[in-house]
Enzyme design. Structure first.
Site, PDB file in Angstrom:
ATOM      1  CE1 TYR A   7    -107.733  21.636  69.302  1.00 48.15           C
ATOM      2  CE2 TYR A   7    -106.273  21.546  71.215  1.00 48.15           C
ATOM      3  CZ  TYR A   7    -106.460  21.505  69.835  1.00 48.15           C
ATOM      4  OH  TYR A   7    -105.380  21.331  69.009  1.00 48.15           O
ATOM      5  CB  SER A  26    -103.861  18.402  70.563  1.00 51.17           C
ATOM      6  OG  SER A  26    -103.535  19.226  71.654  1.00 51.17           O
ATOM      7  N   GLY A  74    -106.936  25.932  85.137  1.00 49.29           N
ATOM      8  CA  GLY A  74    -106.758  24.774  84.250  1.00 49.29           C
ATOM      9  C   GLY A  74    -105.398  24.683  83.577  1.00 49.29           C
ATOM     10  CE  LYS A 131    -107.182  18.780  67.212  1.00 47.54           C
ATOM     11  NZ  LYS A 131    -107.044  18.775  65.757  1.00 47.54           N
ATOM     12  CG  ASP A 135    -117.286  23.867  55.942  1.00 49.20           C
ATOM     13  OD1 ASP A 135    -116.691  23.013  56.634  1.00 49.20           O
ATOM     14  OD2 ASP A 135    -118.144  24.648  56.410  1.00 49.20           O
ATOM     15  N   GLY A 183    -106.968  30.237  57.730  1.00 51.08           N
ATOM     16  CA  GLY A 183    -105.804  30.064  56.850  1.00 51.08           C
ATOM     17  C   GLY A 183    -105.682  31.183  55.837  1.00 51.08           C
ATOM     18  CG  ASP A 242    -107.678  25.982  54.706  1.00 47.71           C
ATOM     19  OD1 ASP A 242    -108.465  26.857  55.093  1.00 47.71           O
ATOM     20  OD2 ASP A 242    -106.704  25.602  55.373  1.00 47.71           O
ATOM     21  CG  PHE A 279     -96.422  17.960  73.662  1.00 50.58           C
ATOM     22  CD1 PHE A 279     -96.773  16.768  73.016  1.00 50.58           C
ATOM     23  CD2 PHE A 279     -96.502  17.990  75.031  1.00 50.58           C
ATOM     24  CE1 PHE A 279     -97.178  15.634  73.738  1.00 50.58           C
ATOM     25  CE2 PHE A 279     -96.898  16.867  75.763  1.00 50.58           C
ATOM     26  CZ  PHE A 279     -97.231  15.702  75.112  1.00 50.58           C
ATOM     27  CG  ASN A 280     -96.933  24.099  73.327  1.00 47.95           C
ATOM     28  OD1 ASN A 280     -96.806  23.141  74.068  1.00 47.95           O
ATOM     29  ND2 ASN A 280     -97.824  25.034  73.538  1.00 47.95           N
ATOM     30  CB  ALA A 309    -109.394  21.240  58.303  1.00 51.38           C
TER      31      ALA A 309
HETATM   32  N1  LIG Z   1    -100.395  25.003  66.578  1.00 48.12           N
HETATM   33  C1  LIG Z   1    -100.196  24.119  67.532  1.00 48.12           C
HETATM   34  O1  LIG Z   1     -99.315  24.294  68.405  1.00 48.12           O
HETATM   35  C2  LIG Z   1    -101.012  22.856  67.587  1.00 48.12           C
HETATM   36  C3  LIG Z   1    -100.830  21.989  68.674  1.00 48.12           C
HETATM   37  C4  LIG Z   1    -101.570  20.802  68.714  1.00 48.12           C
HETATM   38  C5  LIG Z   1    -102.434  20.483  67.677  1.00 48.12           C
HETATM   39  N2  LIG Z   1    -102.601  21.366  66.659  1.00 48.12           N
HETATM   40  C6  LIG Z   1    -103.545  20.997  65.582  1.00 48.12           C
HETATM   41  O2  LIG Z   1    -102.917  21.143  64.335  1.00 48.12           O
HETATM   42  C7  LIG Z   1    -103.861  21.554  63.340  1.00 48.12           C
HETATM   43  C8  LIG Z   1    -103.330  22.761  62.623  1.00 48.12           C
HETATM   44  O3  LIG Z   1    -103.079  23.803  63.561  1.00 48.12           O
HETATM   45  P1  LIG Z   1    -102.578  25.244  63.086  1.00 48.12           P
HETATM   46  O4  LIG Z   1    -101.901  25.862  64.244  1.00 48.12           O
HETATM   47  O5  LIG Z   1    -101.880  25.118  61.777  1.00 48.12           O
HETATM   48  O6  LIG Z   1    -103.984  25.959  62.907  1.00 48.12           O
HETATM   49  P2  LIG Z   1    -104.510  26.929  61.733  1.00 48.12           P
HETATM   50  O7  LIG Z   1    -105.736  27.577  62.265  1.00 48.12           O
HETATM   51  O8  LIG Z   1    -103.416  27.797  61.246  1.00 48.12           O
HETATM   52  O9  LIG Z   1    -104.889  25.896  60.591  1.00 48.12           O
HETATM   53  C9  LIG Z   1    -106.142  25.242  60.506  1.00 48.12           C
HETATM   54  C10 LIG Z   1    -106.607  25.359  59.078  1.00 48.12           C
HETATM   55  O10 LIG Z   1    -107.841  24.649  58.934  1.00 48.12           O
HETATM   56  C11 LIG Z   1    -108.741  25.439  58.156  1.00 48.12           C
HETATM   57  N3  LIG Z   1    -110.100  25.037  58.548  1.00 48.12           N
HETATM   58  C12 LIG Z   1    -110.686  25.202  59.773  1.00 48.12           C
HETATM   59  N4  LIG Z   1    -111.934  24.704  59.749  1.00 48.12           N
HETATM   60  C13 LIG Z   1    -112.135  24.214  58.499  1.00 48.12           C
HETATM   61  C14 LIG Z   1    -113.225  23.572  57.855  1.00 48.12           C
HETATM   62  N5  LIG Z   1    -114.383  23.329  58.492  1.00 48.12           N
HETATM   63  N6  LIG Z   1    -113.090  23.204  56.552  1.00 48.12           N
HETATM   64  C15 LIG Z   1    -111.928  23.447  55.886  1.00 48.12           C
HETATM   65  N7  LIG Z   1    -110.862  24.052  56.446  1.00 48.12           N
HETATM   66  C16 LIG Z   1    -110.974  24.431  57.728  1.00 48.12           C
HETATM   67  C17 LIG Z   1    -108.405  26.875  58.501  1.00 48.12           C
HETATM   68  O11 LIG Z   1    -108.797  27.807  57.524  1.00 48.12           O
HETATM   69  C18 LIG Z   1    -106.867  26.795  58.641  1.00 48.12           C
HETATM   70  O12 LIG Z   1    -106.232  27.055  57.404  1.00 48.12           O
HETATM   71  C19 LIG Z   1    -105.174  21.784  64.085  1.00 48.12           C
HETATM   72  O13 LIG Z   1    -105.977  20.636  63.897  1.00 48.12           O
HETATM   73  C20 LIG Z   1    -104.756  21.908  65.536  1.00 48.12           C
HETATM   74  O14 LIG Z   1    -105.755  21.464  66.411  1.00 48.12           O
HETATM   75  C21 LIG Z   1    -101.911  22.535  66.583  1.00 48.12           C
END
Ligand SMILES: NC(=O)c1ccc[n+]([C@@H]2O[C@H](COP(=O)([O-])OP(=O)(O)OC[C@H]3O[C@@H](n4cnc5c(N)ncnc54)[C@H](O)[C@@H]3O)[C@@H](O)[C@H]2O)c1
Length: 322
Positions: free
Chosen positions: A141, A117, A283, A145, A51, A36, A31, A169-170, A74
């Site tokens: 977005y 997603s 949207g 995905k 990264d 995060g 991460d 979903f959520n 990520a």
């Molecule tokens: N939260 C939701 O309801 C939801 C719904 C559908 C999909 N998602 C997907 O689930 C995943 C996690 O979501 P979340 O809510 O935990 O988000 P979050 O932002 O809490 O977690 C994402 C993590 O990825 C890390 N990150 C981002 N870019 C990075 C990079 N280039 N290199 C290394 N680390 C990187 C961030 O620091 C973070 O810790 C995401 O891919 C998101 O698209 C989430």
């Protein structure tokens, strides 16, 4: 197995790591801490700070720790931001994902679970949505995905990299240790609970004239611990020879409207929650609800926390302790 979780310091990743540790796996979080938190990674899981776009760093992490499977979480995940700055989303979610796949090809890790997603479906007319419904994203977005899911299919066919895309979903709710702590919060439940706690502003309800029972949008909230369990089941199925596939993850045909979420939060917290009405956001589809039949049938998954109250209550307990 030795599992690397990209985005493991984020909301869902940190909860998944708790679940992986409980089920006896050796875990590494990869991460860059852009959204995060270092303290979200539960020991003995190790945080490797890096990264995704850094090919040498991700390659080194996979090789040095002899990683057998990857959960790829990520990325960037804000719909509005993706419309304003698609380049950032293609870079993080598509280029970053492809860097990871190249590193996996070289390291020999051949199993991956991907955080996809509901955004891949766009504004589907048919509800609940199942995995055979058309994928027609309506924002960058969702496009990114879907692009990565498609890459996974071809990498699977050509290089034997088997994967499961989990279309959340959520995600909502929390464990005793980890919950939503996004630097820029856009999700309804934490915003409602901040309003209840008096640390946030009044909740904005965008649109009260949708064709739903109470006029507000309906979404499908699934407890983050249930999401986490689905990843462990998916990893185990891949380890047992499972082929590349995708599953929806919601609460299983049950949606909740914005009004219902606010009412549940009023009951759980016993607090006033100020609300203000605003016009519809462009949207926003009226209803997005998952059919979870496929993951139920194939992996035996069903939500252990199926009520909105349980979800909101866990998030409230977390909100009070952070
Ligand atoms: N939260 C939701 O309801 C939801 C719904 C559908 C999909 N998602 C997907 O689930 C995943 C996690 O979501 P979340 O809510 O935990 O988000 P979050 O932002 O809490 O977690 C994402 C993590 O990825 C890390 N990150 C981002 N870019 C990075 C990079 N280039 N290199 C290394 N680390 C990187 C961030 O620091 C973070 O810790 C995401 O891919 C998101 O698209 C989430």
């Amino acid at each position: 197995m030795r599992v690397l979780v990209t985005g493991g310091a984020g909301y869902i990743g940190s909860v998944l790591i708790e679940e992986l540790l409980t089920t006896g796996h050796e875990v590494f979080a990869y991460d860059d801490l852009s959204t995060g938190h270092r303290d979200a990674v539960t020991a003995p899981a190790r945080l490797i700070e890096g990264d995704l776009l850094d090919a040498a760093a991700i390659g080194g992490a996979l090789r040095d720790h002899r990683v057998e499977a990857v959960v790829h979480m990520a990325g960037r995940a804000l719909v509005g931001e993706s419309v304003a700055d698609p380049s950032a989303y293609y870079r993080a979610n598509v280029t970053g994902g492809l860097v990871l796949l190249e590193a996996m090809r070289t390291s020999g890790a051949r199993r991956l679970v991907f955080s996809s997603s509901a955004a891949v479906y766009g504004a589907a007319d048919k509800q609940p949505i199942d995995e055979t419904d058309p994928t027609l994203p309506t924002n960058p977005y969702g496009e990114t995905k879907l692009a990565f899911e498609r890459a996974l299919r071809w990498y699977g066919a050509a290089y034997g990299l088997r994967s499961t895309s989990l279309r959340y979903f959520n995600a909502a709710g929390a464990t005793a240790r980890n919950g939503e702590r996004h630097p820029r919060e856009t999700h309804l439940i934490p915003l409602v609970l901040r309003a209840a706690a008096g640390t946030g502003s009044a909740v904005t309800v965008f649109g009260e004239d949708y064709p739903t029972a109470d006029g507000t949008c309906v979404r499908d909230y699934v407890h983050v611990s249930d999401l986490a369990r689905a990843h462990v089941l998916a990893l185990e199925a891949l380890a047992a020879g499972g082929q590349t596939t995708a599953y929806n993850l919601g609460r299983g045909g049950m949606g909740a409207s914005v009004r219902e979420v606010i009412d549940a939060a009023r009951r759980v917290t016993g607090r006033e929650i100020p609300v203000r009405a605003a016009p519809r956001r462009p949207g926003d589809p009226p209803r997005l609800v998952a059919s979870c039949d496929r993951i139920g049938r194939e992996l035996g998954w069903s939500p252990a926390h199926p009520t909105l109250e349980e979800i909101v209550e866990s998030a409230w307990r977390y909100q009070l302790h952070i």
